[in-house]
Design a protein around this motif. Structure first.
Motif, PDB file in Angstrom:
ATOM      1  N   ASP A 158       0.934  -1.258  -0.021  1.00 16.45           N
ATOM      2  CA  ASP A 158      -0.031   0.066   0.290  1.00 16.45           C
ATOM      3  C   ASP A 158       0.664   1.248   0.016  1.00 16.45           C
ATOM      4  O   ASP A 158       1.525   1.670   0.958  1.00 16.45           O
ATOM      5  CB  ASP A 158      -0.915   0.161   1.329  1.00 16.45           C
ATOM      6  CG  ASP A 158      -1.951   1.163   1.258  1.00 16.45           C
ATOM      7  OD1 ASP A 158      -1.818   1.874   0.069  1.00 16.45           O
ATOM      8  OD2 ASP A 158      -2.638   1.300   2.152  1.00 16.45           O
ATOM      9  N   VAL A 159       1.121   1.678  -1.346  1.00 18.80           N
ATOM     10  CA  VAL A 159       1.817   3.004  -1.281  1.00 18.80           C
ATOM     11  C   VAL A 159       1.115   4.285  -1.795  1.00 18.80           C
ATOM     12  O   VAL A 159       0.976   4.487  -3.041  1.00 18.80           O
ATOM     13  CB  VAL A 159       2.878   2.767  -2.348  1.00 18.80           C
ATOM     14  CG1 VAL A 159       4.037   3.741  -2.531  1.00 18.80           C
ATOM     15  CG2 VAL A 159       3.925   1.436  -2.036  1.00 18.80           C
ATOM     16  N   LYS A 160       0.526   5.002  -0.646  1.00 16.14           N
ATOM     17  CA  LYS A 160      -0.368   5.975  -0.968  1.00 16.14           C
ATOM     18  C   LYS A 160       0.335   7.104  -1.808  1.00 16.14           C
ATOM     19  O   LYS A 160      -0.421   7.890  -2.572  1.00 16.14           O
ATOM     20  CB  LYS A 160      -0.609   6.654   0.455  1.00 16.14           C
ATOM     21  CG  LYS A 160      -1.599   5.588   1.152  1.00 16.14           C
ATOM     22  CD  LYS A 160      -2.805   5.111   0.109  1.00 16.14           C
ATOM     23  CE  LYS A 160      -3.908   6.336   0.046  1.00 16.14           C
ATOM     24  NZ  LYS A 160      -5.152   5.656  -0.535  1.00 16.14           N
ATOM     25  N   TRP A 161       1.921   7.409  -1.762  1.00 12.74           N
ATOM     26  CA  TRP A 161       2.327   8.447  -2.284  1.00 12.74           C
ATOM     27  C   TRP A 161       2.290   8.070  -3.832  1.00 12.74           C
ATOM     28  O   TRP A 161       2.236   9.167  -4.548  1.00 12.74           O
ATOM     29  CB  TRP A 161       3.832   8.767  -1.717  1.00 12.74           C
ATOM     30  CG  TRP A 161       4.660   7.338  -2.077  1.00 12.74           C
ATOM     31  CD1 TRP A 161       4.927   6.878  -1.010  1.00 12.74           C
ATOM     32  CD2 TRP A 161       5.225   7.217  -3.261  1.00 12.74           C
ATOM     33  NE1 TRP A 161       5.902   5.665  -1.584  1.00 12.74           N
ATOM     34  CE2 TRP A 161       6.313   6.247  -2.728  1.00 12.74           C
ATOM     35  CE3 TRP A 161       5.354   7.752  -4.394  1.00 12.74           C
ATOM     36  CZ2 TRP A 161       7.170   5.400  -3.759  1.00 12.74           C
ATOM     37  CZ3 TRP A 161       6.528   7.092  -5.424  1.00 12.74           C
ATOM     38  CH2 TRP A 161       7.184   5.996  -4.952  1.00 12.74           C
ATOM     39  N   LEU A 162       2.292   6.886  -4.070  1.00  9.77           N
ATOM     40  CA  LEU A 162       2.226   6.666  -5.595  1.00  9.77           C
ATOM     41  C   LEU A 162       1.051   6.778  -6.128  1.00  9.77           C
ATOM     42  O   LEU A 162       0.815   7.279  -7.410  1.00  9.77           O
ATOM     43  CB  LEU A 162       2.818   5.152  -5.783  1.00  9.77           C
ATOM     44  CG  LEU A 162       2.963   4.542  -7.407  1.00  9.77           C
ATOM     45  CD1 LEU A 162       3.921   5.272  -8.009  1.00  9.77           C
ATOM     46  CD2 LEU A 162       3.256   3.206  -7.351  1.00  9.77           C
ATOM     47  N   GLU A 163      -0.071   6.415  -5.343  1.00 11.56           N
ATOM     48  CA  GLU A 163      -1.512   6.641  -5.780  1.00 11.56           C
ATOM     49  C   GLU A 163      -1.625   8.230  -5.990  1.00 11.56           C
ATOM     50  O   GLU A 163      -2.506   8.503  -7.013  1.00 11.56           O
ATOM     51  CB  GLU A 163      -2.654   6.088  -4.839  1.00 11.56           C
ATOM     52  CG  GLU A 163      -3.926   6.445  -5.093  1.00 11.56           C
ATOM     53  CD  GLU A 163      -4.780   5.785  -4.246  1.00 11.56           C
ATOM     54  OE1 GLU A 163      -5.963   6.039  -4.235  1.00 11.56           O
ATOM     55  OE2 GLU A 163      -4.310   5.173  -3.156  1.00 11.56           O
ATOM     56  N   TRP A 164      -1.185   9.000  -4.926  1.00 15.51           N
ATOM     57  CA  TRP A 164      -1.330  10.421  -5.385  1.00 15.51           C
ATOM     58  C   TRP A 164      -0.748  11.088  -6.638  1.00 15.51           C
ATOM     59  O   TRP A 164      -1.146  11.844  -7.083  1.00 15.51           O
ATOM     60  CB  TRP A 164      -0.938  11.209  -3.959  1.00 15.51           C
ATOM     61  CG  TRP A 164      -1.733  10.698  -2.876  1.00 15.51           C
ATOM     62  CD1 TRP A 164      -2.998  10.446  -2.403  1.00 15.51           C
ATOM     63  CD2 TRP A 164      -1.058  10.718  -1.508  1.00 15.51           C
ATOM     64  NE1 TRP A 164      -3.257   9.825  -1.380  1.00 15.51           N
ATOM     65  CE2 TRP A 164      -2.166  10.173  -0.410  1.00 15.51           C
ATOM     66  CE3 TRP A 164       0.182  11.019  -0.793  1.00 15.51           C
ATOM     67  CZ2 TRP A 164      -2.160  10.036   1.009  1.00 15.51           C
ATOM     68  CZ3 TRP A 164       0.134  10.930   0.562  1.00 15.51           C
ATOM     69  CH2 TRP A 164      -0.608  10.425   1.522  1.00 15.51           C
ATOM     70  N   ALA A 165       0.627  10.537  -6.498  1.00 17.90           N
ATOM     71  CA  ALA A 165       1.239  11.025  -7.718  1.00 17.90           C
ATOM     72  C   ALA A 165       0.568  10.698  -9.177  1.00 17.90           C
ATOM     73  O   ALA A 165       0.748  11.536 -10.150  1.00 17.90           O
ATOM     74  CB  ALA A 165       2.674  10.714  -7.486  1.00 17.90           C
ATOM     75  N   GLN A 166       0.225   9.336  -9.321  1.00 18.26           N
ATOM     76  CA  GLN A 166      -0.468   9.078 -10.338  1.00 18.26           C
ATOM     77  C   GLN A 166      -1.813   9.811 -10.761  1.00 18.26           C
ATOM     78  O   GLN A 166      -2.088  10.129 -11.799  1.00 18.26           O
ATOM     79  CB  GLN A 166      -0.871   7.544 -10.268  1.00 18.26           C
ATOM     80  CG  GLN A 166       0.732   6.806 -10.548  1.00 18.26           C
ATOM     81  CD  GLN A 166       0.270   5.185 -10.135  1.00 18.26           C
ATOM     82  OE1 GLN A 166      -0.736   4.746  -9.678  1.00 18.26           O
ATOM     83  NE2 GLN A 166       1.328   4.523 -10.859  1.00 18.26           N
ATOM     84  N   LYS A 167      -2.396  10.053  -9.714  1.00 15.53           N
ATOM     85  CA  LYS A 167      -3.702  10.803  -9.491  1.00 15.53           C
ATOM     86  C   LYS A 167      -3.657  11.988 -10.304  1.00 15.53           C
ATOM     87  O   LYS A 167      -4.311  12.765 -11.013  1.00 15.53           O
ATOM     88  CB  LYS A 167      -4.672  10.542  -8.591  1.00 15.53           C
ATOM     89  CG  LYS A 167      -5.107   9.346  -8.257  1.00 15.53           C
ATOM     90  CD  LYS A 167      -6.005   9.253  -7.025  1.00 15.53           C
ATOM     91  CE  LYS A 167      -6.837   7.731  -7.001  1.00 15.53           C
ATOM     92  NZ  LYS A 167      -7.725   7.704  -5.826  1.00 15.53           N
TER      93      LYS A 167
END
Length: 207
Positions: free
Chosen positions: A2-11
Motif C-alpha cells: 500500500d503506497v499512498k504517495w504513488l497513488e497520489w502522484a499518479q492521480k
C-alpha cells in the motif's frame, strides 16, 4: 504493498495530463502544469528518481490518461509453467509486455511469448485481469498505472531461444519457481495460475 504517495502522484499526473489535453485557457494550462510539477516532486521525493527526470517522463504522456495494458502468457507443459529470465535484472517472469496500439491482447501475448521464449502458442483463455496498483498483489512502486492480463496459452510449437530482452526460457514446477522479477510478476500470481490450470472450469479473476 500500500503506497499512498504513488497513488497520489499518479492521480495528480492524470488530472494534469487531462487538463493539459483539453483546456485552452492559458491560466488553466499554467495551473495544470503546476499540478504536474507537484506530482513529479511527490514521486521523486519517495523514490530514487530526480524531479527533472520524472517531470520529463510525465510530459511525454499526451491525450486522456488511462492505465497501460500489460499481457502475460501462462504456458504449461507437464505441470510446469514457462518462465523467461530478464536480462535487465537476471530474474524470471512470465513472458509478456505492453500491448501495441491496434493490436488485440490475444495476439499481443502470443507475439510476446514467441519473441521472448521462442515458443509458438495460442491464447485460449483470459485467466485474470489484475490492477497492478492493488495492494494485494504487492508489486513494487512503478511510474505507470497498469492493468495486467494473464492469458492461458496453448503450446503449439517452437523451441527455447534467447532474445534482446531475455537470456533463457525454461519450464518450472510450482515447487521450483526461481527468483522472480517482482516488477513484472509475483509469487501469488504464479500460484494462482497453477490453480487455474488445475481447475479449467474456473472463471476469470479480476481486480
Amino acid at each position: 504493498m500500500d503506497v499512498k504517495w504513488l497513488e497520489w502522484a499518479q492521480k495528480l499526473q492524470a488530472i494534469a495530463q487531462n487538463g493539459l489535453t483539453y483546456s485552452q485557457n492559458p491560466f488553466d494550462l499554467d495551473r495544470f502544469q503546476q499540478v504536474q510539477q507537484v506530482a513529479a516532486e511527490i514521486m521523486a521525493t519517495y523514490s530514487s528518481l530526480e524531479p527533472t527526470y520524472v517531470l520529463d517522463f510525465f510530459q511525454q504522456e499526451a491525450g486522456y490518461a488511462t492505465p497501460k495494458v500489460d499481457v502475460r502468457g501462462a504456458v504449461f507443459q507437464n505441470d510446469k509453467i514457462l518462465l523467461v529470465q530478464e536480462r535487465s535484472d537476471g530474474r524470471w517472469t512470465l513472458p509478456g509486455g505492453y500491448v501495441d496500439i491496434g493490436e488485440p491482447p490475444s495476439l499481443a501475448v502470443e507475439r510476446e511469448v514467441y519473441e521472448e521464449s521462442g515458443y509458438q502458442t495460442k491464447a485460449v483463455k483470459l485467466l485474470a485481469l489484475y490492477d497492478r496498483n492493488h495492494p494485494r498483489h504487492n508489486h513494487p512502486p512503478f511510474e505507470y498505472h497498469i492493468y495486467k492480463l494473464f492469458f492461458l496459452c496453448e503450446l503449439i510449437g517452437g523451441s527455447p531461444v534467447s532474445s534482446i530482452e531475455t537470456e533463457a526460457a525454461t519450464f518450472f514446477a510450482a515447487s521450483e519457481i526461481p527468483a522472480l522479477s517482482f516488477t513484472r510478476v509475483v509469487h501469488s500470481q504464479i500460484a494462482r495460475l497453477f490453480e487455474h490450470y488445475h481447475h479449467p472450469d474456473w472463471q476469470t479473476d479480476f481486480d
